[in-house]
Design an enzyme around this catalytic site. Sequence first.
Site, PDB file in Angstrom:
ATOM      1  N   GLU A   1       0.830  -1.115  -0.130  1.00 13.88           N
ATOM      2  CA  GLU A   1       0.047  -0.138   0.004  1.00 13.88           C
ATOM      3  C   GLU A   1       0.686   1.311   0.073  1.00 13.88           C
ATOM      4  O   GLU A   1       0.431   2.277  -0.697  1.00 13.88           O
ATOM      5  CB  GLU A   1      -0.905  -0.180   1.259  1.00 13.88           C
ATOM      6  CG  GLU A   1      -2.130   0.803   1.055  1.00 13.88           C
ATOM      7  CD  GLU A   1      -3.198   0.545   2.236  1.00 13.88           C
ATOM      8  OE1 GLU A   1      -4.079  -0.609   1.997  1.00 13.88           O
ATOM      9  OE2 GLU A   1      -3.184   1.151   3.267  1.00 13.88           O
TER      10      GLU A   1
ATOM     11  N   GLU B   1       2.192   1.687  -3.394  1.00 17.98           N
ATOM     12  CA  GLU B   1       1.215   2.032  -4.382  1.00 17.98           C
ATOM     13  C   GLU B   1       0.640   3.632  -4.056  1.00 17.98           C
ATOM     14  O   GLU B   1       0.582   4.443  -5.099  1.00 17.98           O
ATOM     15  CB  GLU B   1      -0.339   1.181  -3.968  1.00 17.98           C
ATOM     16  CG  GLU B   1      -1.586   1.480  -4.992  1.00 17.98           C
ATOM     17  CD  GLU B   1      -2.677   0.847  -4.468  1.00 17.98           C
ATOM     18  OE1 GLU B   1      -2.874   0.170  -3.679  1.00 17.98           O
ATOM     19  OE2 GLU B   1      -3.785   1.427  -5.173  1.00 17.98           O
TER      20      GLU B   1
ATOM     21  N   CYS C   1      -8.648  -2.301   4.011  1.00 16.66           N
ATOM     22  CA  CYS C   1      -8.670  -3.303   4.978  1.00 16.66           C
ATOM     23  C   CYS C   1      -9.661  -3.531   5.561  1.00 16.66           C
ATOM     24  O   CYS C   1      -9.782  -4.981   6.047  1.00 16.66           O
ATOM     25  CB  CYS C   1      -7.155  -3.470   5.626  1.00 16.66           C
ATOM     26  SG  CYS C   1      -6.899  -1.893   6.428  1.00 16.66           S
TER      27      CYS C   1
ATOM     28  N   SER D   1      -7.583   1.934  -2.578  1.00 11.90           N
ATOM     29  CA  SER D   1      -6.162   0.948  -2.780  1.00 11.90           C
ATOM     30  C   SER D   1      -6.466  -0.248  -3.433  1.00 11.90           C
ATOM     31  O   SER D   1      -7.692  -0.763  -2.789  1.00 11.90           O
ATOM     32  CB  SER D   1      -5.558   0.796  -1.295  1.00 11.90           C
ATOM     33  OG  SER D   1      -4.589  -0.289  -1.605  1.00 11.90           O
TER      34      SER D   1
ATOM     35  N   LYS E   1     -15.295  -9.651   8.006  1.00 10.44           N
ATOM     36  CA  LYS E   1     -14.336 -10.749   7.535  1.00 10.44           C
ATOM     37  C   LYS E   1     -14.855 -12.040   7.074  1.00 10.44           C
ATOM     38  O   LYS E   1     -14.387 -12.760   6.269  1.00 10.44           O
ATOM     39  CB  LYS E   1     -13.402 -10.834   8.815  1.00 10.44           C
ATOM     40  CG  LYS E   1     -12.518  -9.690   8.780  1.00 10.44           C
ATOM     41  CD  LYS E   1     -11.486  -9.453   7.992  1.00 10.44           C
ATOM     42  CE  LYS E   1     -10.662  -8.182   8.272  1.00 10.44           C
ATOM     43  NZ  LYS E   1      -9.684  -7.671   6.832  1.00 10.44           N
TER      44      LYS E   1
ATOM     45  N   GLU F   1     -16.183 -10.768   3.794  1.00  5.91           N
ATOM     46  CA  GLU F   1     -14.920 -10.808   2.822  1.00  5.91           C
ATOM     47  C   GLU F   1     -14.348 -12.167   2.048  1.00  5.91           C
ATOM     48  O   GLU F   1     -14.090 -12.138   1.099  1.00  5.91           O
ATOM     49  CB  GLU F   1     -13.761 -10.172   3.532  1.00  5.91           C
ATOM     50  CG  GLU F   1     -12.620  -9.585   2.870  1.00  5.91           C
ATOM     51  CD  GLU F   1     -11.583  -8.926   3.685  1.00  5.91           C
ATOM     52  OE1 GLU F   1     -11.048  -9.592   4.822  1.00  5.91           O
ATOM     53  OE2 GLU F   1     -11.208  -7.718   3.217  1.00  5.91           O
TER      54      GLU F   1
ATOM     55  N   GLU G   1     -14.055 -13.149  -5.384  1.00  5.63           N
ATOM     56  CA  GLU G   1     -12.972 -12.788  -6.084  1.00  5.63           C
ATOM     57  C   GLU G   1     -11.785 -13.228  -5.111  1.00  5.63           C
ATOM     58  O   GLU G   1     -10.363 -13.038  -5.471  1.00  5.63           O
ATOM     59  CB  GLU G   1     -12.745 -11.321  -6.253  1.00  5.63           C
ATOM     60  CG  GLU G   1     -13.004 -10.204  -5.329  1.00  5.63           C
ATOM     61  CD  GLU G   1     -14.508  -9.948  -4.786  1.00  5.63           C
ATOM     62  OE1 GLU G   1     -15.500 -10.636  -5.308  1.00  5.63           O
ATOM     63  OE2 GLU G   1     -14.625  -8.743  -4.428  1.00  5.63           O
TER      64      GLU G   1
ATOM     65  N   CYS H   1     -10.397  -1.844  14.525  1.00  7.50           N
ATOM     66  CA  CYS H   1     -10.781  -3.288  14.633  1.00  7.50           C
ATOM     67  C   CYS H   1     -10.801  -3.592  16.173  1.00  7.50           C
ATOM     68  O   CYS H   1     -11.691  -4.541  16.637  1.00  7.50           O
ATOM     69  CB  CYS H   1      -9.905  -4.178  13.949  1.00  7.50           C
ATOM     70  SG  CYS H   1      -9.628  -3.753  12.340  1.00  7.50           S
TER      71      CYS H   1
HETATM   72 FE1  HC1 Z   1      -8.284  -5.754  11.224  1.00  4.81          FE
HETATM   73 FE2  HC1 Z   1      -6.804  -5.843   9.516  1.00  4.81          FE
HETATM   74  S1  HC1 Z   1      -6.546  -4.277  11.401  1.00  4.81           S
HETATM   75  S2  HC1 Z   1      -8.928  -4.993   9.120  1.00  4.81           S
HETATM   76  O1  HC1 Z   1      -9.185  -4.294  12.000  1.00  4.81           O
HETATM   77  O2  HC1 Z   1      -5.990  -4.574   8.152  1.00  4.81           O
HETATM   78  O3  HC1 Z   1     -10.797  -7.403  11.698  1.00  4.81           O
HETATM   79  O4  HC1 Z   1      -7.603  -6.527  14.122  1.00  4.81           O
HETATM   80  O5  HC1 Z   1      -7.337  -8.324  10.812  1.00  4.81           O
HETATM   81  O6  HC1 Z   1      -7.295  -8.010   7.522  1.00  4.81           O
HETATM   82  O7  HC1 Z   1      -4.022  -6.679  10.184  1.00  4.81           O
HETATM   83  C1  HC1 Z   1     -10.052  -6.861  11.685  1.00  4.81           C
HETATM   84  C2  HC1 Z   1      -8.115  -6.423  13.068  1.00  4.81           C
HETATM   85  C3  HC1 Z   1      -7.478  -7.163  10.666  1.00  4.81           C
HETATM   86  C4  HC1 Z   1      -7.103  -7.182   8.444  1.00  4.81           C
HETATM   87  C5  HC1 Z   1      -5.097  -6.366   9.916  1.00  4.81           C
END
Ligand code: HC1
Length: 588
Positions: A279, A282, A306, A326, A365, A368, A373, A522
């Site tokens: 990132e 990028e 993220c 990103s 998550k 996700e 994809e 998070c």
């Molecule tokens: Fe997160 Fe991440 S910080 S998004 O909050 O970018 O869920 O803890 O795991 O994937 O590393 C969540 C936390 C986490 C991702 C990272």
Amino acid sequence: MVNLKINGIDVSVEAGTTILQAAEKLKIKIPVLCYHKDLCIAGNCRVCVVEVVGSRKLVAACATPVSEGLEIHTNSLMVRNARKDIIELLLSEHNADCTKCYRNGNCELQDLAAEYKITNQDFLDLAHGAYTIDDLSPSIIKDDSRCIRCQRCVRTCSEMQSVGALSVANKGSEMKISTFFDRPMREVVCTNCGQCVIHCPTGALIEKTYIERVWDAIADPNKHVVVQTAPAVRIGLGEELELDAGERVTGKMVSALKRLGFDSVLDTDFTADLTIMEEGTELLHRLKANLVEGDHSEPLPMTTSCSPGWVKFFEHTFPEMLDNMSTCKSPQQMFGSLAKTYYAKKIDVDPENIVSVSVMPCTAKKFEADRPEMRDSGYKDVDYVLTTRELAVMIMQAGIQFADLPDEKYDSIMGKSSGAAVIFGATGGVMEAALRTAYELVTGREVPFENLNIEPVRGLDGVREATVKIEDVLPDWKFLEGAELKCCVAHGLANARNVMEKVKNGEVDYHFIEIMACPGGCLGGGGQPIPTNDAIRQKRMKAIYDEDLSLAVRKSHENPEIVQIYKEFLGEPLGKQSHKLLHTEYFE
Ligand code: HC1
């Protein structure tokens, strides 16, 4: 100041304070259900009724401001009887088959029923109507039979997150919490953030659990089960296992995961470091393209990608700006695609036989990992996502005495990480981690130790800004000499919407924006222990920054396993292999 008496005790509070807050000052507990410190006052459940002395009147303590000379009883006969009736009425409409409820043992209504010893059934039992259970979302189950219509979820979804996926439908006894045209959650604008889950007092909104599937995988001798743990799990898990909020339990968590039978215990923080490499590169690439080459195909500001709740919100709400995001996958998904390629090769296991599990503070998550994809390894990159709460359940089921566990270390290859990765778990952490690395990439100089903590991007203010002056750069980055990098951090989707509206309208000219869907980042995710509130978020945040300070390596590019993976497998950031496995695209 306003002077009043509660249960005969004098107290002075600021004008505008509610009776509930004044009682709190005296350490007098008044029960609540629809009230939550994160949300605006609704006053609709009436569980917090108190008696105004002299008037024989009952008022809702959460919704009634104090007045001079007011006298309140919080525990008179009238109050107790009324409260008991209210709880009984709520139970009469509630599916109180507690042993079959996922929130059994952590339900505010159950606690109240226990406190008030509700053993009789004076009111008609209405809880057996035709209720809907919506379990089609990969993240959240909505069980209307458990709903007490307190509307905390509605206020969370609309005020805190400005999503509005949940709303109130119908009136009177027909009133219910619904979605657009009563469609399943997965078909409406729900971001899967799970904030409704951690604000629901009962089991009406819960995460979809994958515990049994993970147990099955562990029990299968033909499977190699790899687990990754997100940054914020290590500072939340203890709360579910009788430790105090803000206790760091990284070593005990690793120990527990090994005892549960996972074959490889690895760290999402490793791929958080990798995210910074990708990132950060990028961002520098976009700065050059936009500021020097006049190429705006990948525009500024660049936003982080993220937080999957944020990604989904962005796709729904700002489809015309998708190129601003990103292209980096989240650390969870980078990990997943590497687990079944790089790691599989390293340990000489057929990727077909790898089961990839992640433990996340987040319900989004789960969504996700299910996105079509997210299969660049040739398989489903992450098979099952457990929340922090689900991991705690597995630890309890296994009879592990968590508090007594020794500290153990993550396995190697994708198990090492830096302090920069740990702070991903707090709002502002991705920005801070990126700035630590970008500074060194651009100047060739080490960030002075005293500047490693980038204070302006820390804290719980909803939107924070920082400007970084770039000086004495390396020849490759001459175009940045003297430039001011303008950064913005926002958490909670209502704040995110405000920031992005301003970007859209040209009212701000940021270069880089970090957004996390959940308040606090998070550490306050929808998969974290219940309750979560600002006092608890603060403790978890302190723990995250303490963990960063405790680590020898605090910058992503100095993580030796990151150096190794670029050398052996990925080549360079934004290279061909990275593009295939670590980047993605977005959909309207
Ligand atoms: Fe997160 Fe991440 S910080 S998004 O909050 O970018 O869920 O803890 O795991 O994937 O590393 C969540 C936390 C986490 C991702 C990272």
